[in-house]
Design an enzyme around this catalytic site. Sequence first.
Site, PDB file in Angstrom:
ATOM      1  N   GLY A 224       0.785  -1.232   0.000  1.00 39.00           N
ATOM      2  CA  GLY A 224       0.000   0.000   0.000  1.00 39.00           C
ATOM      3  C   GLY A 224       0.814   1.278   0.000  1.00 39.00           C
ATOM      4  N   GLY A 262       3.311  -3.744  -3.929  1.00 33.01           N
ATOM      5  CA  GLY A 262       3.147  -4.136  -5.329  1.00 33.01           C
ATOM      6  C   GLY A 262       3.263  -2.916  -6.225  1.00 33.01           C
ATOM      7  NE  ARG A 263      -1.721   1.264  -6.752  1.00 36.23           N
ATOM      8  CZ  ARG A 263      -2.722   1.020  -7.602  1.00 36.23           C
ATOM      9  NH1 ARG A 263      -2.644   1.453  -8.838  1.00 36.23           N
ATOM     10  NH2 ARG A 263      -3.798   0.365  -7.203  1.00 36.23           N
ATOM     11  CB  CYS A 338     -19.162   1.298 -28.154  1.00 36.36           C
ATOM     12  SG  CYS A 338     -18.367   0.844 -29.694  1.00 36.36           S
ATOM     13  CE1 TYR A 367      -2.868  -4.508  -7.817  1.00 34.79           C
ATOM     14  CE2 TYR A 367      -1.351  -2.675  -7.508  1.00 34.79           C
ATOM     15  CZ  TYR A 367      -1.907  -3.847  -7.062  1.00 34.79           C
ATOM     16  OH  TYR A 367      -1.508  -4.376  -5.863  1.00 34.79           O
TER      17      TYR A 367
HETATM   18  C1  PLP Z   1      -2.852  -5.901  -2.925  1.00 38.24           C
HETATM   19  C2  PLP Z   1      -2.158  -6.265  -1.699  1.00 38.24           C
HETATM   20  C3  PLP Z   1      -0.828  -5.887  -1.506  1.00 38.24           C
HETATM   21  C4  PLP Z   1      -0.108  -4.954  -2.434  1.00 38.24           C
HETATM   22  O1  PLP Z   1      -0.692  -3.694  -2.361  1.00 38.24           O
HETATM   23  P1  PLP Z   1      -0.037  -2.453  -3.177  1.00 38.24           P
HETATM   24  O2  PLP Z   1      -0.993  -1.337  -2.959  1.00 38.24           O
HETATM   25  O3  PLP Z   1       0.052  -2.877  -4.596  1.00 38.24           O
HETATM   26  O4  PLP Z   1       1.296  -2.194  -2.578  1.00 38.24           O
HETATM   27  C5  PLP Z   1      -0.182  -6.369  -0.386  1.00 38.24           C
HETATM   28  N1  PLP Z   1      -0.807  -7.173   0.490  1.00 38.24           N
HETATM   29  C6  PLP Z   1      -2.090  -7.531   0.352  1.00 38.24           C
HETATM   30  C7  PLP Z   1      -2.728  -8.404   1.342  1.00 38.24           C
HETATM   31  C8  PLP Z   1      -2.815  -7.084  -0.744  1.00 38.24           C
HETATM   32  O5  PLP Z   1      -4.097  -7.426  -0.880  1.00 38.24           O
END
Ligand code: PLP
Length: 397
Positions: A224, A262-263, A338, A367
Site C-alpha cells: 500500500g 506491489g504498485r 463504445c 494494475y
Molecule cells: C494488494 C495487496 C498488496 C499490495 O498492495 P499495493 O498497494 O500494490 O502495494 C499487499 N498485500 C495484500 C494483502 C494485498 O491485498
Amino acid sequence: MKPELLDHISKLAGDDLPAYVYDLRGLREHARTIRAALPERVELLYAAKANSDPRLLRVLADHVDGFEVASGGELSHVRGLFPDMPIAFGGPGKTHAELTQAADAGVSRLHIESEHELRVLTTVLGDRTADILLRVNLPLTPGPVALAMGGRPSPFGLEPAQLDSCLALIAGDRRLRLRGLHVHLASGIQAPGHLDLAEDILIWARGWAQAHHIELTEVNIGGGMAVDYAHPNQLFDWAAFGAGLHRLLARHHNLTLRIEPGRSVTAYCGWYITEVLDVKRSHGEAFAVLRGGTHHLRTPAARQHNQPFQIIPVDTWPRPWPRPEARREAVTLVGQLCTPKDVLAHHVPVRQLRSGDRIAFAMAGAYAWNISHHAFLMHPAPAFHHLDEAPLPASVP
Ligand SMILES: *Cc1c(COP(=O)(O)O)cnc(C)c1O
C-alpha cells in the site's frame, strides 16, 4: 522520458501499436533503491498481483526476499519460475484445492483470513505442517487513502476478538505453527503515514501477544505504499520509510518485520504506447480518440484519475486532407470502446495534439494490463516489449 525509451518507441511501426514497454533497467534500479533503503530486519516481498510478467519477476527476484501471491494461479506461476524462492500466500476465499496446492508447493507463509479457512487448512495438511500468519483487521484508520481494506467492515482478515478461536485451534494442532500477524489495511499511504501505522500495529501486536503469552517474532505490515499518479516524480519516500522502520525496530527486539508492496515497485517501469487515430470536437470540447483504450489500461478508469502521458509528435501526415488537431486547449483522451467510461485522461491542456501523434502513458507497470477487461469489443491485444538491461560489464578478476 529516457532517450533509449523514446528511441525504442519511435522505431515501433504503426501496426505494433498499442504496445506495452517495460523498462527493465529502470525497474532494477528502483528495486535496488528500495532494498537499500530498508533495514536488514525488514523482509521485502513483492505482491505479484500488481504485475506478474515473468521478466519483471525475474528482475525483482534478485532484490526481494520473496513473493506474495493471492491465488492458486499466481502460486503456480511464481513457483514455476522460482522453485526456491520464499512465497507467502494471502487473500480471501482460498479454496480447498488452493490450500492443498499451497501445502504441496511448500509456501513459506500462509496468511489466514478466517477461522473457517484455518479449519479447511487442517483437512488438507495430512502430516505436513503450515507456517501461518493470522491476518487482523485492526481498528486503526490510516487516514485518507486510495483503497481502505481494514479499520472498518471488510471481507479481509479477522477481527481482534476472532483471533482467540484461531489460537485455540492452533494450540490443539501441532501441524499449525503460528509465526505472527499480518496487517494490510490500505493502499495509497505515504511514508510518514505508513510509519505511524507501523508503529500503531506493532504496539497493538505486542500488547496482544503479551496478553496471550505468545512470543511474537514476525509481523507483516502489508503493502500500500503510495503512488501519486498526479505527480509522477514524487515517489514514495523509501529512504525516510527505511530510516523510520530502523528506529521502530530498535524498540522491538527479536522481531522480523515484513512488507509486501506491489504498485510502488512496478508502476513506474511500465509504459502504454499508442497513437492518436482522430481528433474531434463535440459540444465545444476536444476529444482525441486513441488506438486501444481502457480494455488495455484500465488503471485510470478503475481509479478515476488521469493517466499521466507524454505526447510524441509525429511530423509526417500521409493523407491529402487537413490533419485533425487540437491546439492550446484541453483535450480528453479516449479509447476505441463504445462506452463513455473509456477515458484515459480527462480535459488535459495540450499545446498541440494531432492525428498520427503518438502517446506514451506513464506509470502503466502495475494494475494496468492485468486488471483490464481485454475481451470487451475484441480489439487486438497490445504487443509487449521489454527494454533490456545493459549487458553486464565483463567481470574483473
Ligand atoms: C494488494 C495487496 C498488496 C499490495 O498492495 P499495493 O498497494 O500494490 O502495494 C499487499 N498485500 C495484500 C494483502 C494485498 O491485498
